[in-house]
Design a protein around this motif. Structure first.
Motif, PDB file in Angstrom:
ATOM      1  N   GLN A  28       0.830  -1.200   0.000  1.00 10.99           N
ATOM      2  CA  GLN A  28       0.000   0.000   0.000  1.00 10.99           C
ATOM      3  C   GLN A  28       0.866   1.254   0.000  1.00 10.99           C
ATOM      4  O   GLN A  28       1.969   1.250   0.540  1.00 10.99           O
ATOM      5  CB  GLN A  28      -0.898   0.042   1.240  1.00 10.99           C
ATOM      6  CG  GLN A  28      -1.879  -1.098   1.278  1.00 10.99           C
ATOM      7  CD  GLN A  28      -2.857  -0.953   2.417  1.00 10.99           C
ATOM      8  OE1 GLN A  28      -2.790  -0.025   3.201  1.00 10.99           O
ATOM      9  NE2 GLN A  28      -3.778  -1.893   2.503  1.00 10.99           N
ATOM     10  N   VAL A  29       0.331   2.293  -0.582  1.00 10.43           N
ATOM     11  CA  VAL A  29       1.015   3.583  -0.519  1.00 10.43           C
ATOM     12  C   VAL A  29       0.671   4.198   0.829  1.00 10.43           C
ATOM     13  O   VAL A  29      -0.485   4.519   1.092  1.00 10.43           O
ATOM     14  CB  VAL A  29       0.555   4.509  -1.659  1.00 10.43           C
ATOM     15  CG1 VAL A  29       1.232   5.864  -1.529  1.00 10.43           C
ATOM     16  CG2 VAL A  29       0.870   3.900  -3.000  1.00 10.43           C
ATOM     17  N   ARG A  30       1.695   4.317   1.671  1.00 11.31           N
ATOM     18  CA  ARG A  30       1.405   4.831   3.014  1.00 11.31           C
ATOM     19  C   ARG A  30       1.705   6.325   3.140  1.00 11.31           C
ATOM     20  O   ARG A  30       1.277   6.989   4.078  1.00 11.31           O
ATOM     21  CB  ARG A  30       2.221   4.053   4.058  1.00 11.31           C
ATOM     22  CG  ARG A  30       1.772   2.631   4.245  1.00 11.31           C
ATOM     23  CD  ARG A  30       0.362   2.561   4.792  1.00 11.31           C
ATOM     24  NE  ARG A  30       0.223   3.233   6.076  1.00 11.31           N
ATOM     25  CZ  ARG A  30       0.586   2.683   7.236  1.00 11.31           C
ATOM     26  NH1 ARG A  30       1.091   1.472   7.261  1.00 11.31           N
ATOM     27  NH2 ARG A  30       0.422   3.356   8.364  1.00 11.31           N
ATOM     28  N   TRP A  31       2.483   6.771   2.196  1.00  7.86           N
ATOM     29  CA  TRP A  31       2.805   8.207   2.270  1.00  7.86           C
ATOM     30  C   TRP A  31       3.224   8.677   0.903  1.00  7.86           C
ATOM     31  O   TRP A  31       3.836   7.930   0.149  1.00  7.86           O
ATOM     32  CB  TRP A  31       3.958   8.434   3.254  1.00  7.86           C
ATOM     33  CG  TRP A  31       4.425   9.859   3.323  1.00  7.86           C
ATOM     34  CD1 TRP A  31       3.892  10.865   4.073  1.00  7.86           C
ATOM     35  CD2 TRP A  31       5.508  10.429   2.583  1.00  7.86           C
ATOM     36  NE1 TRP A  31       4.553  12.020   3.862  1.00  7.86           N
ATOM     37  CE2 TRP A  31       5.562  11.792   2.932  1.00  7.86           C
ATOM     38  CE3 TRP A  31       6.428   9.939   1.658  1.00  7.86           C
ATOM     39  CZ2 TRP A  31       6.501  12.669   2.410  1.00  7.86           C
ATOM     40  CZ3 TRP A  31       7.358  10.808   1.131  1.00  7.86           C
ATOM     41  CH2 TRP A  31       7.393  12.172   1.505  1.00  7.86           C
ATOM     42  N   LEU A  63       7.292   5.524   9.782  1.00  3.91           N
ATOM     43  CA  LEU A  63       6.674   4.223   9.504  1.00  3.91           C
ATOM     44  C   LEU A  63       7.353   3.123  10.312  1.00  3.91           C
ATOM     45  O   LEU A  63       6.702   2.235  10.852  1.00  3.91           O
ATOM     46  CB  LEU A  63       6.781   3.909   8.007  1.00  3.91           C
ATOM     47  CG  LEU A  63       6.124   2.606   7.582  1.00  3.91           C
ATOM     48  CD1 LEU A  63       4.623   2.700   7.737  1.00  3.91           C
ATOM     49  CD2 LEU A  63       6.486   2.275   6.154  1.00  3.91           C
TER      50      LEU A  63
END
Lengths: 230, 230, 236, 105
Positions: free
Chosen positions: B211-214, B228
């Motif tokens: 997933q794209v977390r940032w 993270l």
């Protein structure tokens, strides 16, 4: 959806009737005597082995065309049942060849072709087991099955020209009247059983593919990180 | 064919890819405007390589849609492939051919005319007839850069540019990335060398478990990483 | 600049790409000719082994020479065919090819043709060596041998290339390639052996023609099928 | 002459040809034309030509190609072997499927 259990039961009934008829009530074959009774077991196996391979070919085309796991599971079912019938066929043939030709095995086209078919279609199953990625495995199975089936007529032509001893293909029209019915009934018995077996095997394969393929739910979207002010 | 100034080079919506029961990519939304340098950062197994390979059309997405140069990759893979280049973790070359021969065969298949020797010189390799098998790992890496440059892609996807290179090579990659953007190429880089790469890129995304977390300015990606993994 | 680059490239027709891949594979084959020599040596050893298995009986050996020659060629062909995709897989080159706008058919036909060329040379050497070793008296015109040789090699290389690609990523490629390929090429082998045999021993009833016909049909089917199915096989 | 006897003699001697009207009886060694006369139908003795028109011998079947390797009437052992193995195969495969079902459920 247990239709194939009913079909299997019907197959047992038909095969039992046909075989009993052939063994105890049909007249002995006039040249071979009682050995001729092998006909009722051997010829239905031969027809149905080829028919099941044909079904497998159709399923293979469907598999490659649609990429659906239901086609793929039918393909696996048909190939596996086809190989089992094929091996049985070779054994029956050997048992018939010994008293009639004097040898268990003869390098006759029909025999040779049939033996090669075992190798071709068993290869499909072996190859399938070596792949774990579902997409790759599906394509490999479909492609090898198509190629194996396409090869059947060519192998047959080649071995026919090579040597020839086995009789022509039997059909109900080539046997004498009292032999018709036991042959027909046995043939349908094997067909019903073969389809029922394939259906059960396909059901198992489908369950396996679905278990493998159950799209796991997408992971919950995690919160975006906040960096805060520097 | 030419993308209009407003349409992004890469436009991915809910891009997801699954290997068996594991989602390597989960609903990645991505827009990369023309000429941008995007950095993809993430731990091992976070989905960086999967994302790059999916963007390169080397593998297809399980879910979601992907448009490159405004074209759907499912229907226009050939047109898209003509305009992008991937530098993967494998060098994608023939070890028994020389450097020049490798560049030449790939360019011919693409229909690109002209000498390839300048590209070798540009990555600091001599034009030699020796097969690539005799090259060191770093030289092989430089050769794959040359292959990428020679293809003149409009979108360059680069997986771990710094791998297997010596410090001199690091500097060479830096200039190269700069040159590419100067030529108007859109560049997407996946790298572990966060501290080096963030100075060269405009924007970064941080991947974690597919997933794209940032996402944000590349220069801040180090802080995001720390948050993270805190 | 990107605009100008896309304008100056003109993606070649797939037949041209086929030619390019064929040339590439032949150059690769020439660079690694030591491997080809090893295959020839292997085939020669097979010929010797056959003569040991049969015993020093010149008439018998001469009579079955065609069979031994083609079996040797088939056995060594698996070495060639498994090499064919090993060089592609080794450093991800096949992936590189597939990422170019290259038609999968071009890859198949290019590689299959290259395998055909090398295999024909190999079989030719084996044929000459076998005839020499087994003291075969040749009666037919040499060109007829060449045509059978070309057809037989083509019949191995088309399905062989397809199966080489198919097994390339299996765990047991060296094992699976012959397991799948040998039963498949039985008709081709049979026809090649028979046709060669008739050329050696004379063909009073003119049966060689039908075997040649079978070879041609076998080739037509598998060269066509390979082109259709190859894209599926290499697709990710 | 009884066609079946003719047939078995033809087999035993591997005669080149047998006269059967205008059709030629194929024997094991005879070569067939590649795609002209389809060899698939009757690779061996083409029985239509040997048997009487109307075809099927009483109590026999067309294409019966036994050539008397055994005395008539014997061979029940082979018959039983075939039938028993046939049923065992069916039973065995059913058992295998059942076993698979149990393993997976």
């Amino acid at each position: 959806m247990k239709w194939h259990y009913a079909l299997g039961a019907l197959g047992v009934l038909f095969l039992g009737t046909g075989h009993a008829w052939g063994l105890f009530f049909a007249p002995p074959e006039f040249m071979m005597g009682d050995v001729g009774r092998i006909l009722y077991a051997h010829v239905p196996t031969a027809w149905n082995a080829m028919l099941v391979y044909l079904f497998a070919f159709v399923a293979a085309i469907g598999t490659l065309w649609t990429s659906k796991s239901s086609w793929e599971s039918w393909l696996v079912g048909f190939v596996e049942v086809g190989v089992v019938l094929n091996i049985l066929l070779c054994f029956q043939g050997a048992m018939w060849a010994k008293p009639t030709w004097g040898v268990y095995w003869d390098w006759d086209p029909r025999l040779t072709t049939t033996a090669i078919l075992i190798a071709l279609f068993a290869g499909v199953l072996i190859q399938r087991n070596l792949f774990h990625a579902p997409d790759k495995r599906r394509i490999i199975t479909g492609v090898t099955a198509v190629i194996a089936f396409v090869n059947v007529p060519i192998v047959y032509f080649a071995t026919t020209w090579w040597n020839s001893l086995h009789q022509g293909l039997s059909s109900p029209d080539t046997v004498s009247n009292p032999m018709h019915w036991p042959l027909r009934v046995s043939a349908f018995g094997v067909l019903f059983l073969a389809v029922a077996f394939s259906a059960e095997r396909a059901k198992q394969e489908r369950a396996r593919l679905e278990r493998e393929d159950t799209a796991p739910t997408l992971p919950l979207a995690q919160k975006q990180l906040e960096l805060g002010a520097e | 064919m030419t993308p209009s100034a407003t349409s992004p080079v890469v436009h991915a919506q809910k891009l997801s890819r699954r290997y068996g029961a594991r989602w390597a990519l989960a609903e990645v939304d991505l827009e990369v405007p023309a000429g941008e340098r995007l950095l993809i950062v993430g731990a091992n197994g976070s989905g960086k390589t999967t994302l790059l390979r999916t963007l390169s059309t080397a593998q297809s997405a399980s879910l979601g849609s992907l448009h490159i140069f405004g074209m759907d990759v499912r229907t226009h893979a050939v047109q898209v492939r003509a305009r992008l280049g991937l530098l993967s973790h494998l060098p994608q070359i023939y070890r028994d051919l020389s450097g020049v021969e490798n560049l030449r065969i790939f360019n011919r298949l693409l229909g690109i005319q002209g000498p390839v020797e300048p590209y070798l010189e540009r990555v600091g390799l001599e034009v030699r007839p020796d097969p690539v098998r005799t090259y060191s790992a770093g030289m092989t890496k430089r050769l794959s850069f040359a292959r990428l440059l020679a293809q003149k892609p409009e979108l360059a996807l680069i997986d771990e540019p710094y791998g297997q290179l010596d410090p001199a090579g690091f500097a060479f990659v830096d200039t190269l990335l700069q040159d590419l953007t100067d030529e108007g190429v859109t560049v997407i880089v996946a790298s572990h060398q966060v501290d080096r790469a963030r100075h060269l890129c405009d924007r970064a995304i941080l991947l974690h478990q597919g997933q794209v977390r940032w996402q944000g300015p590349a220069i801040d990606v180090g802080r995001a990483w720390d948050v993270l993994h805190a | 600049m990107p605009e100008s680059t896309s304008a100056e490239r003109n993606i070649p027709h797939w037949l041209i790409q086929t030619w390019q891949i064929l040339v590439k594979d032949l150059v690769l084959g020439w660079r690694t000719r030591a491997k080809v020599v090893a295959m020839v040596v292997f085939a020669g050893t097979m010929l010797l082994l056959f003569s040991f298995a049969i015993g020093p009986n010149n008439t018998l050996l001469a009579k079955h020479a065609a069979g031994y020659v083609w079996l040797s060629a088939l056995l060594s062909s698996t070495l060639l065919l498994s090499q064919s995709f090993q060089v592609e897989g080794e450093s991800g080159a096949l992936e590189g090819l597939l990422l170019l706008p290259v038609d999968p058919r071009a890859i198949f036909y290019g590689k299959a043709l290259a395998n055909w060329v090398v295999l024909s040379l190999l079989t030719g050497l084996v044929l000459v060596g076998g005839f020499f070793l087994f003291s075969v008296e040749i009666q037919a015109h040499p060109l007829r041998f060449v045509s059978i040789l070309l057809l037989g090699s083509a019949g191995i290389s088309a399905p062989g290339t397809l199966y080489s690609a198919l097994t390339a990523r299996a765990q047991a490629q060296q094992l699976m390639l012959p397991v799948l390929l040998f039963p498949l090429v039985i008709p081709c082998m049979l026809a090649a052996v028979k046709a060669t045999g008739f050329l050696i021993q004379g063909d009073p009833m003119d049966q060689g023609g039908s075997w040649t016909m079978l070879l041609i049909c076998f080739n037509l089917i598998y060269w066509a099928l390979g082109g259709v199915l190859f894209g599926k096989v290499v697709d990710e | 002459m009884n066609p079946w006897i003719l047939l078995s003699v033809a087999h035993a001697q591997e005669a080149e040809n047998a006269d059967g009207g205008e059709d030629v009886v194929e024997t094991p060694s005879a070569q067939t034309e590649p795609f002209g006369e389809a060899p698939s139908e009757a690779p061996t003795v083409s029985s239509e030509t040997v048997a009487d028109p109307g075809g099927i011998p009483e109590g026999g079947f067309i294409g019966n190609d036994s050539y008397g390797a055994i005395p008539l009437g014997s061979g029940w052992g082979y018959v039983w072997a075939v039938y028993i193995v046939t049923w065992l195969t069916m039973l065995g495969y059913a058992g295998y499927l059942a076993l698979r079902n149990r393993k997976t459920s």
